[in-house]
Design a protein around this motif. Sequence first.
Motif, PDB file in Angstrom:
ATOM      1  N   LEU A  28      10.894  12.355  24.941  1.00 15.94           N
ATOM      2  CA  LEU A  28       9.922  11.930  24.161  1.00 15.94           C
ATOM      3  C   LEU A  28       9.813  10.741  23.411  1.00 15.94           C
ATOM      4  CD1 LEU A  28       8.132  15.001  22.615  1.00 15.94           C
ATOM      5  CD2 LEU A  28       7.550  13.907  24.906  1.00 15.94           C
ATOM      6  N   HIS A  29      11.166  10.574  22.777  1.00 17.97           N
ATOM      7  CA  HIS A  29      11.341   9.354  21.902  1.00 17.97           C
ATOM      8  C   HIS A  29      11.337   8.151  22.727  1.00 17.97           C
ATOM      9  CE1 HIS A  29      13.412  10.281  17.956  1.00 17.97           C
ATOM     10  NE2 HIS A  29      14.073  11.288  18.780  1.00 17.97           N
ATOM     11  N   LEU A  30      11.703   8.105  24.158  1.00 22.08           N
ATOM     12  CA  LEU A  30      11.907   7.043  25.031  1.00 22.08           C
ATOM     13  C   LEU A  30      10.306   6.789  25.311  1.00 22.08           C
ATOM     14  CD1 LEU A  30      14.594   8.039  27.235  1.00 22.08           C
ATOM     15  CD2 LEU A  30      14.518   6.656  25.281  1.00 22.08           C
ATOM     16  N   ALA A  31       9.733   8.015  25.734  1.00 23.99           N
ATOM     17  CA  ALA A  31       8.317   7.769  26.195  1.00 23.99           C
ATOM     18  C   ALA A  31       7.167   7.369  25.313  1.00 23.99           C
ATOM     19  CB  ALA A  31       7.889   9.367  26.972  1.00 23.99           C
ATOM     20  N   ASP A  32       7.343   7.925  24.016  1.00 23.95           N
ATOM     21  CA  ASP A  32       6.459   7.483  23.188  1.00 23.95           C
ATOM     22  C   ASP A  32       6.322   6.094  22.623  1.00 23.95           C
ATOM     23  OD1 ASP A  32       5.589  10.135  23.086  1.00 23.95           O
ATOM     24  OD2 ASP A  32       6.540  10.904  21.329  1.00 23.95           O
ATOM     25  N   ASN A  33       7.742   5.477  22.480  1.00 26.89           N
ATOM     26  CA  ASN A  33       7.980   4.053  22.246  1.00 26.89           C
ATOM     27  C   ASN A  33       7.221   3.246  23.136  1.00 26.89           C
ATOM     28  OD1 ASN A  33       9.504   4.136  20.009  1.00 26.89           O
ATOM     29  ND2 ASN A  33      11.485   4.229  21.060  1.00 26.89           N
TER      30      ASN A  33
ATOM     31  N   ARG B 143       7.333  10.872  18.507  1.00 25.08           N
ATOM     32  CA  ARG B 143       8.624  10.776  18.199  1.00 25.08           C
ATOM     33  C   ARG B 143       8.860   8.995  18.291  1.00 25.08           C
ATOM     34  NH1 ARG B 143       9.070  13.857  15.897  1.00 25.08           N
ATOM     35  NH2 ARG B 143       9.197  16.125  16.135  1.00 25.08           N
ATOM     36  N   ASN B 144       7.845   8.246  18.383  1.00 26.03           N
ATOM     37  CA  ASN B 144       8.008   6.716  18.525  1.00 26.03           C
ATOM     38  C   ASN B 144       8.567   5.874  17.191  1.00 26.03           C
ATOM     39  OD1 ASN B 144       4.787   7.403  18.233  1.00 26.03           O
ATOM     40  ND2 ASN B 144       5.290   5.350  17.434  1.00 26.03           N
ATOM     41  N   VAL B 145       9.150   4.843  17.163  1.00 23.58           N
ATOM     42  CA  VAL B 145       9.589   4.128  16.011  1.00 23.58           C
ATOM     43  C   VAL B 145       8.447   3.453  15.366  1.00 23.58           C
ATOM     44  CG1 VAL B 145      12.050   3.795  16.408  1.00 23.58           C
ATOM     45  CG2 VAL B 145      10.171   2.063  17.425  1.00 23.58           C
TER      46      VAL B 145
ATOM     47  N   THR C 189      12.730  -2.919  11.796  1.00 24.16           N
ATOM     48  CA  THR C 189      13.758  -3.025  13.013  1.00 24.16           C
ATOM     49  C   THR C 189      14.932  -2.115  12.795  1.00 24.16           C
ATOM     50  OG1 THR C 189      14.962  -5.007  11.662  1.00 24.16           O
ATOM     51  CG2 THR C 189      12.961  -5.408  13.564  1.00 24.16           C
ATOM     52  N   GLY C 190      15.180  -1.812  11.413  1.00 23.88           N
ATOM     53  CA  GLY C 190      16.471  -1.020  11.520  1.00 23.88           C
ATOM     54  C   GLY C 190      16.138   0.476  12.062  1.00 23.88           C
ATOM     55  N   GLU C 191      15.022   1.102  11.885  1.00 20.31           N
ATOM     56  CA  GLU C 191      14.777   2.323  12.614  1.00 20.31           C
ATOM     57  C   GLU C 191      15.159   2.554  13.697  1.00 20.31           C
ATOM     58  OE1 GLU C 191      11.495   5.670  12.549  1.00 20.31           O
ATOM     59  OE2 GLU C 191      10.878   3.767  12.829  1.00 20.31           O
ATOM     60  N   LEU C 192      15.221   1.482  14.605  1.00 22.13           N
ATOM     61  CA  LEU C 192      15.755   1.438  15.892  1.00 22.13           C
ATOM     62  C   LEU C 192      16.915   2.043  16.060  1.00 22.13           C
ATOM     63  CD1 LEU C 192      14.206  -2.008  17.192  1.00 22.13           C
ATOM     64  CD2 LEU C 192      13.368   0.115  18.029  1.00 22.13           C
TER      65      LEU C 192
ATOM     66  N   GLN D 169      14.900  -1.616   4.814  1.00 21.06           N
ATOM     67  CA  GLN D 169      14.590  -1.092   6.240  1.00 21.06           C
ATOM     68  C   GLN D 169      13.471   0.449   5.897  1.00 21.06           C
ATOM     69  OE1 GLN D 169      14.523  -2.512   9.192  1.00 21.06           O
ATOM     70  NE2 GLN D 169      15.409  -4.323   8.064  1.00 21.06           N
ATOM     71  N   GLN D 170      12.253   0.314   6.715  1.00 22.61           N
ATOM     72  CA  GLN D 170      11.523   1.607   6.708  1.00 22.61           C
ATOM     73  C   GLN D 170      12.097   2.569   7.703  1.00 22.61           C
ATOM     74  OE1 GLN D 170       9.169   1.855   4.575  1.00 22.61           O
ATOM     75  NE2 GLN D 170       9.141  -0.016   3.564  1.00 22.61           N
ATOM     76  N   LYS D 171      11.608   3.736   7.684  1.00 18.08           N
ATOM     77  CA  LYS D 171      11.985   4.713   8.702  1.00 18.08           C
ATOM     78  C   LYS D 171      11.135   5.732   8.552  1.00 18.08           C
ATOM     79  CE  LYS D 171      15.502   7.561   6.201  1.00 18.08           C
ATOM     80  NZ  LYS D 171      15.625   6.988   4.827  1.00 18.08           N
ATOM     81  N   GLY D 172      11.078   6.689   9.672  1.00 17.85           N
ATOM     82  CA  GLY D 172      10.058   7.951   9.643  1.00 17.85           C
ATOM     83  C   GLY D 172       9.607   8.218  10.873  1.00 17.85           C
ATOM     84  N   GLY D 173       9.428   7.036  11.666  1.00 13.21           N
ATOM     85  CA  GLY D 173       8.466   7.281  13.041  1.00 13.21           C
ATOM     86  C   GLY D 173       9.198   8.344  14.001  1.00 13.21           C
ATOM     87  N   LYS D 174      10.510   8.246  14.022  1.00 18.64           N
ATOM     88  CA  LYS D 174      11.322   9.268  14.876  1.00 18.64           C
ATOM     89  C   LYS D 174      11.313  10.421  14.605  1.00 18.64           C
ATOM     90  CE  LYS D 174      14.722   5.882  16.604  1.00 18.64           C
ATOM     91  NZ  LYS D 174      16.341   5.694  16.520  1.00 18.64           N
ATOM     92  N   THR D 175      10.989  10.901  13.143  1.00 18.29           N
ATOM     93  CA  THR D 175      10.742  12.311  12.708  1.00 18.29           C
ATOM     94  C   THR D 175       9.573  12.651  12.676  1.00 18.29           C
ATOM     95  OG1 THR D 175      11.134  11.679  10.457  1.00 18.29           O
ATOM     96  CG2 THR D 175      13.007  12.462  11.742  1.00 18.29           C
ATOM     97  N   GLY D 176       8.328  11.684  13.086  1.00 21.31           N
ATOM     98  CA  GLY D 176       6.892  12.124  12.872  1.00 21.31           C
ATOM     99  C   GLY D 176       6.404  11.733  11.850  1.00 21.31           C
ATOM    100  N   VAL D 177       7.064  11.095  10.693  1.00 19.97           N
ATOM    101  CA  VAL D 177       6.443  10.607   9.448  1.00 19.97           C
ATOM    102  C   VAL D 177       5.871   9.088   9.800  1.00 19.97           C
ATOM    103  CG1 VAL D 177       6.563  10.242   7.144  1.00 19.97           C
ATOM    104  CG2 VAL D 177       7.845  11.885   8.191  1.00 19.97           C
TER     105      VAL D 177
END
Lengths: 318, 252
Positions: free
Chosen positions: B12-17, B82-84, B170-173, B220-228
């Motif tokens: 899902l991580h891969l696909a959603d991106n 699960r996308n970034v 970019t950091g979240e990648l 760096q922002q984050k959250g996409g990978k965990t659904g936020v």
Amino acid sequence: MEINLEEAFQKRIDEEIKIEPRDWMPEKYRKTLLRQISQHAHSEIVGMLPEGNWITRAPNLRRKVALLAKVQDEAGHGLYLYSAAETLGMTRDEMLAELHSGKAKYSSIFNYPTLTWADMGAIGWLVDGAAIMNQVPLCRASYGPYARAMVRVCKEESFHQRQGYEIMLTLCQGTPEQKAMAQDALNRWWWPSMMMFGPNDDNSPNSAQSTKWKIKRFSNDELRQKFVDVSVPQAEILGITIPDADLKWNEARGHYDFGVINWDEFNQVVAGNGPCNKQRLKARVDAWENGAWVREAAVAYAEKREKRKQNTENTNAA
Amino acid sequence: MADKDLLYNYTLHLADNSMILGQRCGEWCGHGPVLEQDIALTNIALDLIGEARSLYQLAASLKGGTATEDTVAFLRDVLAYRNVLLVEQPNTDWAYTIVRQFFYDVFHFYLHSELMNSSEERLKNIATKTIKEVTYHLKWSSEWMIRLGDGTDLSREKMQDAVNGLWEFTGELFMSSAIEQKAFEAGFAPDLNILKPLWQEKVEDVLAESTLFIPEKNYQQKGGKTGVHSEHMGFILADMQFLQRAYPGANW
Ligand SMILES: [Fe+2]
Ligand SMILES: [Fe+2]
């Protein structure tokens, strides 16, 4: 001298020899073709908009990919046609300027809104279907670049037509709501599609000359009749009703009779008063204006690179 | 064979991106700055959604039951994507679109270069097909970075603005989610720490040639990978899921 040239020109046309860009041609032939081909090219790219607006909302992945590919094909058709038109002495940018100023026309059908997913089916089935009727004879048009462009276009259009019909078929075999959606789309797209063949023959002043020059092979009414005859059984298979109370088989003619087209509506849409004229034109103008800095930068970069290359060559030579 | 749940979630991580970026690229169709580039970006959208389909099909087969590529792609709510954050950022203009694409393409390229050696056969096969496409995407976006960065003053300004605006995504990648970490430990996914310097080097090279700079501000922002996700994500899904939600179970 002029007369002989024109006679020789007509003789070539009568013998079905293609006219090529470097050949002599009457000014009116050139102008007629340029208007027709550029108008056709504009129709392809304006035609991307009503369907393009459903790409993000396509109902499943298979349909999304197919719709993207279809709209992309239309961009390709625009490219082929602009290239064909350019051989007649006008640049793509000049043609686009005429589209943006409202001087050049495009097919009126694209001034109607796409309201539901079924419109993707109806457009493919009817609009691409009508386009094919108009365009297949153009594969034999007397002007070589136009005829060759149309061969490529027609192959893809018939694929679009089948794809659209398949969307309709799926909807008609689906839930009652889906079938109603398909019927509604047919109701809204039928008459505008009928108008795509242009005015009735007795009201189409330029047709005779175009026929003589073999730019046109069949009259507007002949093509429209053919469209009706093909579409009626297709609608029957779908199990939905064409919105025309006068539609019935005429045994004596061997064709379907059909009702009178509302030319008032047609003329209003041509005059700019269709439901989406302003919105479509604005979308094209916005894309052009928002893209200006991109196009300018691409030119500037290419020039810089060329200069650097020359400098390196000069240095190497020295 | 890898643990089914883990592989499903990693897929899902891969696909959603790729799905969400493909959706964004698709928004351009009909509105590009020039016809040829309209076509080129639509090609990229087609590739990305094509890749997402292969991955969603894999995910559906892992899930079993009545799951299909479409139920997996369309029938989750925002928290389950699960996308970034990078890929859901709006198109804004051609500069933002190119910079977003370039940042992702570099990552996408090195990711699939590694996945081609995955111990998981099905991921390996998808990566082998995808890498050819991504190689082209990266070439295309790199060329546009350089062309517009080193084009006119106006284009450089717009590109620098886009680099500045997108850098924080970019950091979240390279911040591993728990799933990515476990997938790495299970041996079928790459170590993101190895990808990071490769990404950094390529990005620095192309930015230098583009006469552009990495911004100094580096939060760096984050959250996409965990659904936020960002607020944009809900609107993307509202479009994408509209018909699936309005007519549950219908065939299209
Ligand atoms: Fe077309
Ligand atoms: Fe078409």
